[in-house]
Write an enzyme that holds these catalytic residues in place. Sequence first.
Site, PDB file in Angstrom:
ATOM      1  N   HIS A 223      26.657 -21.065 -73.212  1.00  0.00           N
ATOM      2  CA  HIS A 223      26.264 -22.246 -72.424  1.00  0.00           C
ATOM      3  C   HIS A 223      26.775 -23.526 -73.107  1.00  0.00           C
ATOM      4  O   HIS A 223      27.215 -24.454 -72.429  1.00  0.00           O
ATOM      5  CB  HIS A 223      24.736 -22.351 -72.315  1.00  0.00           C
ATOM      6  CG  HIS A 223      24.084 -21.192 -71.627  1.00  0.00           C
ATOM      7  ND1 HIS A 223      23.300 -20.284 -72.293  1.00  0.00           N
ATOM      8  CD2 HIS A 223      24.097 -20.795 -70.329  1.00  0.00           C
ATOM      9  CE1 HIS A 223      22.844 -19.382 -71.439  1.00  0.00           C
ATOM     10  NE2 HIS A 223      23.324 -19.654 -70.240  1.00  0.00           N
TER      11      HIS A 223
ATOM     12  N   GLN B 157      17.054 -13.823 -57.573  1.00  0.00           N
ATOM     13  CA  GLN B 157      18.188 -13.004 -58.004  1.00  0.00           C
ATOM     14  C   GLN B 157      17.778 -11.805 -58.852  1.00  0.00           C
ATOM     15  O   GLN B 157      18.629 -11.114 -59.406  1.00  0.00           O
ATOM     16  CB  GLN B 157      19.234 -13.860 -58.719  1.00  0.00           C
ATOM     17  CG  GLN B 157      18.838 -14.399 -60.084  1.00  0.00           C
ATOM     18  CD  GLN B 157      19.884 -15.370 -60.619  1.00  0.00           C
ATOM     19  OE1 GLN B 157      19.969 -16.508 -60.161  1.00  0.00           O
ATOM     20  NE2 GLN B 157      20.691 -14.943 -61.574  1.00  0.00           N
TER      21      GLN B 157
ATOM     22  N   GLN C 261      33.118 -17.096 -67.699  1.00  0.00           N
ATOM     23  CA  GLN C 261      33.905 -15.921 -67.286  1.00  0.00           C
ATOM     24  C   GLN C 261      33.159 -14.615 -67.550  1.00  0.00           C
ATOM     25  O   GLN C 261      33.458 -13.592 -66.948  1.00  0.00           O
ATOM     26  CB  GLN C 261      35.257 -15.952 -68.023  1.00  0.00           C
ATOM     27  CG  GLN C 261      36.152 -14.750 -67.822  1.00  0.00           C
ATOM     28  CD  GLN C 261      36.550 -14.532 -66.366  1.00  0.00           C
ATOM     29  OE1 GLN C 261      36.627 -15.482 -65.581  1.00  0.00           O
ATOM     30  NE2 GLN C 261      36.785 -13.281 -65.995  1.00  0.00           N
TER      31      GLN C 261
ATOM     32  N   ASP D 255      30.358 -13.705 -66.572  1.00  0.00           N
ATOM     33  CA  ASP D 255      29.829 -13.266 -65.280  1.00  0.00           C
ATOM     34  C   ASP D 255      30.946 -13.406 -64.249  1.00  0.00           C
ATOM     35  O   ASP D 255      30.876 -14.244 -63.340  1.00  0.00           O
ATOM     36  CB  ASP D 255      28.609 -14.113 -64.898  1.00  0.00           C
ATOM     37  CG  ASP D 255      27.477 -13.934 -65.897  1.00  0.00           C
ATOM     38  OD1 ASP D 255      27.009 -12.796 -66.043  1.00  0.00           O
ATOM     39  OD2 ASP D 255      27.100 -14.908 -66.558  1.00  0.00           O
TER      40      ASP D 255
ATOM     41  N   GLN E 291      30.082 -13.145 -60.521  1.00  0.00           N
ATOM     42  CA  GLN E 291      29.322 -14.333 -60.107  1.00  0.00           C
ATOM     43  C   GLN E 291      30.267 -15.519 -59.878  1.00  0.00           C
ATOM     44  O   GLN E 291      30.162 -16.232 -58.877  1.00  0.00           O
ATOM     45  CB  GLN E 291      28.295 -14.657 -61.191  1.00  0.00           C
ATOM     46  CG  GLN E 291      27.658 -16.026 -61.047  1.00  0.00           C
ATOM     47  CD  GLN E 291      26.486 -16.207 -61.993  1.00  0.00           C
ATOM     48  OE1 GLN E 291      25.431 -15.654 -61.757  1.00  0.00           O
ATOM     49  NE2 GLN E 291      26.646 -16.989 -63.041  1.00  0.00           N
TER      50      GLN E 291
HETATM   51  O1  PAF Z   1      24.365 -17.275 -64.654  1.00  0.00           O
HETATM   52  C1  PAF Z   1      23.186 -17.652 -64.518  1.00  0.00           C
HETATM   53  O2  PAF Z   1      22.511 -18.010 -65.489  1.00  0.00           O
HETATM   54  C2  PAF Z   1      22.571 -17.676 -63.119  1.00  0.00           C
HETATM   55  O3  PAF Z   1      22.991 -16.603 -62.367  1.00  0.00           O
HETATM   56  C3  PAF Z   1      22.779 -19.010 -62.369  1.00  0.00           C
HETATM   57  C4  PAF Z   1      24.247 -19.269 -62.057  1.00  0.00           C
HETATM   58  C5  PAF Z   1      22.214 -20.148 -63.206  1.00  0.00           C
HETATM   59  C6  PAF Z   1      22.017 -18.961 -61.041  1.00  0.00           C
HETATM   60  O4  PAF Z   1      20.648 -18.771 -61.237  1.00  0.00           O
END
Ligand code: PAF
Length: 282
Positions: free
Chosen positions: A37, A61, A148, A150, A153
């Site tokens: 992050h 989710q 990347q 994920d 996603q």
């Molecule tokens: O990758 C994550 O932490 C989550 O899937 C996200 C993109 C914040 C959505 O809740």
Amino acid sequence: MKLISDPGKFIAITEKAGKLKKNIGFVPTMGALHAGHFSLIKQARKENDIVVVSIFVNPAQFGQGEDFKKYPRSFKQDTGFCRKLGVDFVFLPDKDNMYPQGYSTFVSVEPLSGLLCGHSRPGHFRGVATVVAKLLNIVLPDTLYLGQKDAQQAIIISRMVKDLNFPVKVKVMPTVRQEDGLALSSRNAYLSKDQRSVALVLYKALRLAQCMVNNGQRNAARIISRMKQLIEKNKLARIDYIAIVEQEQLKEVKKIIPGTLIALAVKIGRTRLIDNIIIEHI
Ligand code: PAF
């Protein structure tokens, strides 16, 4: 740095920033922040006037029997990291103001959401796409930063942004790994010491794939078979999937070409880990 939990209040800030023609960089997270992050936040800080981080463990989710309740929550530490990294606003909504009673609208990106991780996590990407669509409408960023690690996603969100005309640029930043190659993930916190060393098998399998490609192998089935053998040597590791696909539709490819994505999900004990590489050059 300001902490805001009310979406309405946040929209007022966003509108003000728009009027002042300030660029907004946005990093959506579920908290439990780590160096993966941080790299997104640092990039956003370099490129924007205003940096927004959201922290929301999104119930939509998580499937039944998944880790919503035990997902690591470290709010104080997370906001401390954000402050140090020069974040301007942390958006911290709660379940009731994101999904108030009567909430009925969901975003579904098909058929991408049903593939790869979608097989064992039905509904997961619908929850991700829905919350990210909501967050984009609240934060109105110029640039959205994703990792990347994920890969699916990132592909699904990029598709949604394109299909629904969200006026935002999506930037996907490289996976951050520990020294021994383990991809950083908030879920690594679930691993015991023994499981942590078994978890390295994901990266080892990806390195094996890369090595085979470097040595001239182009046949996806052969690469998958060798990756499988390597992982299956380990009794504590259970393969969910290994996929070699193109990045637009996530369709399986028979032959590796530049841009091919090699992705896998493996369960170590009860913890499901994912990782991937993109074959850049051939
Ligand atoms: O990758 C994550 O932490 C989550 O899937 C996200 C993109 C914040 C959505 O809740």
